[in-house]
Design an enzyme around this catalytic site. Structure first.
Site, PDB file in Angstrom:
ATOM      1  CB  SER A  52      45.021  42.982  38.987  1.00 19.66           C
ATOM      2  OG  SER A  52      44.342  43.446  38.166  1.00 19.66           O
ATOM      3  CE1 TYR A  91      40.928  41.374  41.929  1.00 18.38           C
ATOM      4  CE2 TYR A  91      41.078  43.083  40.518  1.00 18.38           C
ATOM      5  CZ  TYR A  91      41.728  41.592  40.649  1.00 18.38           C
ATOM      6  OH  TYR A  91      41.772  41.026  39.414  1.00 18.38           O
ATOM      7  CE  LYS A  98      44.971  40.439  42.695  1.00 18.97           C
ATOM      8  NZ  LYS A  98      45.039  39.551  42.867  1.00 18.97           N
TER       9      LYS A  98
END
Length: 234
Positions: free
Chosen positions: A130, A142, A146
């Site tokens: 991402s 998060y 990633k």
């Protein structure tokens, strides 16, 4: 259609871009198998769907065995599974931190280890990073997960070559995704306005990149993270 249909596994096939990826491989004549926690994937017959919970090792064991029975050897494995709470660090519980890191990277690495005997020589693995993993995010857990995906891809590209090539796609905000739907309109505008193309990428565009890099024209691509974000992060 491809001259010889390939066996494709999509992990997290019920994700926001799952149907687009299924369609893109299907249009090439490939045999597509997909996993989902529910064991149901729109667009795939029951015999091509596998129940999988990346938080449970016994589920990964069972899924790998089922994949071997139903699909046999795999030519491509695409990892789309992921969770995005959208929390600041202060809003996370310990359990949520563990779950995000497990589903987004740890569990995927563990599943891939189980799938290695099923991957044919010359197989392709595509993981989903991402833009958050490259530049950071409001949700630091998060983003960290990633970023770890990118490190995993670079490492595996060295140690699994030459038999297997490993790459990643790194999308920005995807138009019509769950994240996009849950976002306030003003935040959507921020993402769109800082994109030089003036629009967000679509699921079909991300799927097209995934399918293309699994083709023979990209045989030299290994260990790379391809940004699909309209130039929002370069």
């Amino acid at each position: 259609m491809t001259s010889t249909p390939r066996n494709i596994l999509i992990v997290g096939a019920s994700s926001s871009i799952g149907s687009a990826v299924i369609d893109a491989f299907g249009q090439r004549g490939d045999h597509v198998f997909g996993t989902a926690c529910s064991g149901k994937v729109p667009g795939l017959p029951d015999e091509h769907t596998i129940a999988l919970d990346l938080l449970r090792p016994e589920s990964m064991d069972a899924a790998a065995e089922t994949i071997g029975t139903r699909a046999g050897q795999l030519d491509v494995a695409v990892f789309l599974a992921g969770v995005l709470p959208g929390n600041a660090l202060s809003s996370y519980s310990d359990e949520q931190i563990t779950n995000v890191l497990t589903v987004n990277v740890g569990g995927q690495a563990a599943l891939l280890r189980r799938l290695l005997p099923l991957l044919r020589p010359g197989a392709r693995v595509v993981m989903t990073a991402s833009v958050s993993g490259e530049r950071g995010s409001f949700d630091p857990v998060y983003a960290a997960s990633k970023a770890a995906v990118i490190g995993l891809v670079k490492s595996l590209a060295t140690w699994l070559a030459p038999e297997i090539r490993v790459n990643a796609v790194s999308p920005g905000l995807i138009d019509g995704s769950t994240m996009h739907a849950d976002m306030l309109p003003e935040r959507r505008s921020v993402h769109r306005d800082r994109t030089p193309t003036g629009r967000l990428v679509t699921p079909e565009e991300v799927a097209g990149v995934i399918v293309d890099i699994c083709g023979p024209a990209w045989a030299g691509l290994n260990g790379q993270t391809i940004g699909v974000n309209g130039g929002a992060h370069v």
